[in-house]
Enzyme design. Structure first.
Site, PDB file in Angstrom:
ATOM      1  N   SER A  57       0.910  -1.000  -0.129  1.00 48.86           N
ATOM      2  CA  SER A  57       0.062   0.043  -0.011  1.00 48.86           C
ATOM      3  C   SER A  57       0.894   1.308   0.210  1.00 48.86           C
ATOM      4  O   SER A  57       2.313   1.220   0.197  1.00 48.86           O
ATOM      5  CB  SER A  57      -0.980   0.063   1.465  1.00 48.86           C
ATOM      6  OG  SER A  57      -1.801   1.159   1.051  1.00 48.86           O
TER       7      SER A  57
ATOM      8  N   CYS B 207      -0.594  -6.448 -17.052  1.00 51.22           N
ATOM      9  CA  CYS B 207      -0.112  -7.431 -16.040  1.00 51.22           C
ATOM     10  C   CYS B 207       1.152  -6.578 -15.657  1.00 51.22           C
ATOM     11  O   CYS B 207       1.849  -6.261 -16.528  1.00 51.22           O
ATOM     12  CB  CYS B 207       0.341  -8.758 -16.444  1.00 51.22           C
ATOM     13  SG  CYS B 207       1.308  -9.746 -15.391  1.00 51.22           S
TER      14      CYS B 207
END
Length: 634
Positions: A132, A578
């Protein structure tokens, strides 16, 4: 390393002591694991060739697509699983799962009740799959562990300065952050979330929570009445071709009165539960973004501990949702965390989030900070952006959804840790009340706890998400980014979310791509190796590793779809969305066409492919436990 859930015993090969589920069966597991380790050292691995037919090369070998009961190679294999019992099983050792575990044990100790709480986590260590920004709002932490400072929580960098800007290709246009707007971070902390999660794990263990990292929950188990019974961890010792190896071992079953699912964004068990209990019947489809992140050590003269910088605009066009962050951390060295977020509702199949991130770093206002620095880490993760409109039904017989699995992220704040933690705490409190109710008469074997949803609706989570519910969907207009910012400035600033309407999202992210023939290819500059980098050298910094001789966990429902549809219509967008180089189209050995190659060992477990695949043909399932990235404080 020998990971087992067996009785306490010493493993001479890995020289560690493993903690128990106390059972002789487990000792046998450890012995088999030791044999596997020894075999690795004395014999080379033999990989089978890919199966193929005269038409489509076979890619998928996973048992979720090709059942083992129809495969003669599995005849005679012992398929019985050992089962263990707990009061509560929690899937996922992230902020939500650990907060739930801590709260359960706090309540048990407070009321002098015996309560067995088990947490299974697919990463090799608690926090190793956590990624994060992160700018942490400490509201939930203050409630859960009021003395967190005295306990040494790794919140070392209070925010001291906020900056926000709109970027053009060459310029930076500052935007003032007024008090009360979502991007005001006064009172928050810049953290390395993986380190914070590891600390939460330590607090949980001190209270008596049983943590089992390295064990991936692969299957939801059900009672005969249809309620959730618990989970099963994944089998190990399966070859790449789908056949059992000599060291094959069945996973374990963990049964519980209630199971909490806190897998994080787009959990693969949660997907099954959505279908089983029709949990998304009365909400909008979830919408997502992909977040890419790097850690840099920079020139100390440019380091401003406590500063947060956010931007929108270049290099994305006005109709592609996204933005950036750059956080100056105070961790004993001149460290910055920087990242780029792209909404997965983008329409151009030629867009590459990774290459947009690399290009963004060359903006003069960003490059000036990074020049002379050294990149030390890279990773990526999908995040929920649906907000209030996309929250599914959260309770069902035998279980509950917590954290980023259902999606409690406050999108304009770019924060979800505090809401994830609070959801886990509320789930724990309502579950504890039911489990310890001696007069409870449950209609199902697995406890049904609708009080969890009621508690959420009365909490600050609900008020916070409701107030910002229209900000993300307001970007779906002709003016895109600028229309959304105007909406936020007018309606959120003046009404604080009290407008008498609720805007809708655009539908599934997988349905948003336009055919390649209708879009202009995007020319990206080559990486310079100083500020921008290629994909594979970036993945190397994530510490990603998987056992090579196992079925690819990126499964395809139909092996013919990638070439026939994705490549033919969208020019193979999985090659670009991706962030780890898992998917690539390569020529057939015969030279008369292309085939999809899946490099599953590169996977950083971001789940983007499962979300964005326009054919919805990719199904992400868990690999063998401990596989994946090995993030250090990401």
């Amino acid at each position: 390393m020998c990971n087992c859930m067996g009785m306490v015993l010493s493993c001479s090969v890995c020289d560690v002591i493993v903690l128990p589920f106390i059972c002789i069966f487990k000792a046998r597991r450890c012995i088999r694991a030791l044999k596997a380790v020894r075999a690795e050292h004395v014999a080379p691995q033999v990989y089978s060739t890919r199966w193929s037919s005269s038409t489509v090369p076979r890619i998928t070998t996973h048992y979720t697509v090709y059942p083992r009961d129809k495969d003669p190679r599995w005849e005679g294999m012992e398929m019985e699983r050992f089962a263990d019992e707990a009061d509560v099983v929690i899937v996922g050792g992230g902020p939500a799962g650990l907060s739930a575990a801590i709260r359960l044990k706090q309540l048990a100790n407070q009321h002098e009740k015996e309560l067995r709480v088990c947490v299974v986590e697919k990463a090799s260590q608690i926090g190793a799959h956590t990624l994060s920004g992160a700018c942490l709002e400490p509201t939930a932490l203050n409630e859960l562990i009021p003395d967190w400072k005295e306990r040494g929580a790794p919140l070392n960098t209070p925010v001291t300065e906020d900056k926000f800007a709109i970027l053009t290709e060459k310029y930076r246009i500052p935007v003032p952050i007024l008090p009360g707007l979502p991007m005001n971070n006064h009172g928050n902390y810049l953290v390395r979330l993986g380190h914070f999660v590891r600390w939460l794990g330590e607090q949980a263990e001190e209270l008596g929570v049983e943590l089992y990292p390295g064990y991936a929950a692969a299957e939801v188990l059900f009672h005969e009445d249809g309620s959730v019974k618990g989970i099963a961890t994944n089998d190990v010792g399966i070859g790449k071709d789908g056949s059992p190896k000599d060291v094959f071992e069945r996973g374990m079953e963990l049964h519980a009165k209630v199971t909490l699912f806190g897998e994080g964004c787009h959990g693969h068990l949660a997907k099954q539960l959505y279908k089983q209990f029709n949990l998304r019947e009365n909400c909008e489809p979830q919408t997502y973004a992909i977040g890419l992140k790097e850690l840099w050590v920079i020139d100390e003269k440019k380091w401003r501990p406590g500063r947060t910088e956010h931007s929108v605009g270049w290099p994305l066009n006005r109709n592609t949702y996204g933005g950036s962050f750059l956080y100056h951390l105070n961790e004993g060295e001149p460290l910055v965390a920087l990242g780029f977020v792209v909404g997965l509702d983008y329409t151009n199949p030629y867009l590459s989030p990774f290459r947009e991130f690399q290009r963004w770093k060359h903006h003069p206002s960003i490059m000036s900070t990074l020049e002379g620095g050294n990149r030390i880490a890279y990773g990526a993760r999908a995040l929920n952006e649906g907000g209030f409109q996309s929250i599914p039904k959260l309770t069902f017989p035998g279980g509950m959804l917590i954290g980023c699995s259902p999606g409690f992220m406050n999108v304009p704040k770019i924060k979800g840790t505090h809401t994830a933690m609070k959801s886990g705490m509320l789930a724990a409190e309502t579950a504890f009340s039911k489990i310890t109710d001696e007069n409870l008469q449950s209609e199902t074997a697995g406890l049904y706890i609708p009080e969890y949803k009621e508690a959420l609706e009365k909490s600050w989570i609900w008020k916070e998400l409701y107030a910002v519910r229209n900000i993300r969907p307001s970007f779906h207009n002709y003016f895109g980014l600028y229309g959304g910012m105007l909406y936020t400035g007018i309606f959120y600033w003046f009404l604080r979310g009290k407008e008498p309407w609720t805007l809708k999202h655009n539908g599934l992210d997988s349905a948003q791509l336009k055919p390649a023939k209708d879009c202009a290819p995007i020319e990206y500059p080559k990486p310079d190796g100083k500020i921008s980098f290629d994909l594979l050298s970036s993945v190397a910094l994530s510490g990603t590793n998987h056992e090579h001789d196992q079925p690819p966990h990126l499964t395809l429902k139909d092996d013919s779809v990638p070439v026939a549809q994705n490549l033919a219509i969208y020019d193979g967008p999985e090659q670009r969305f991706c962030p780890a180089g898992v998917y690539e189209y390569v020529p057939l050995e015969t030279g008369d066409g292309m085939r999809l190659q899946i490099n599953a060992q590169n996977c950083v477990h971001c789940k983007t492919c499962d979300i964005k695949d326009p054919s919805q043909n990719i199904n992400w399932v868990v690999p063998e436990g401990s596989g994946g990235p090995a993030y250090n404080g990401m």
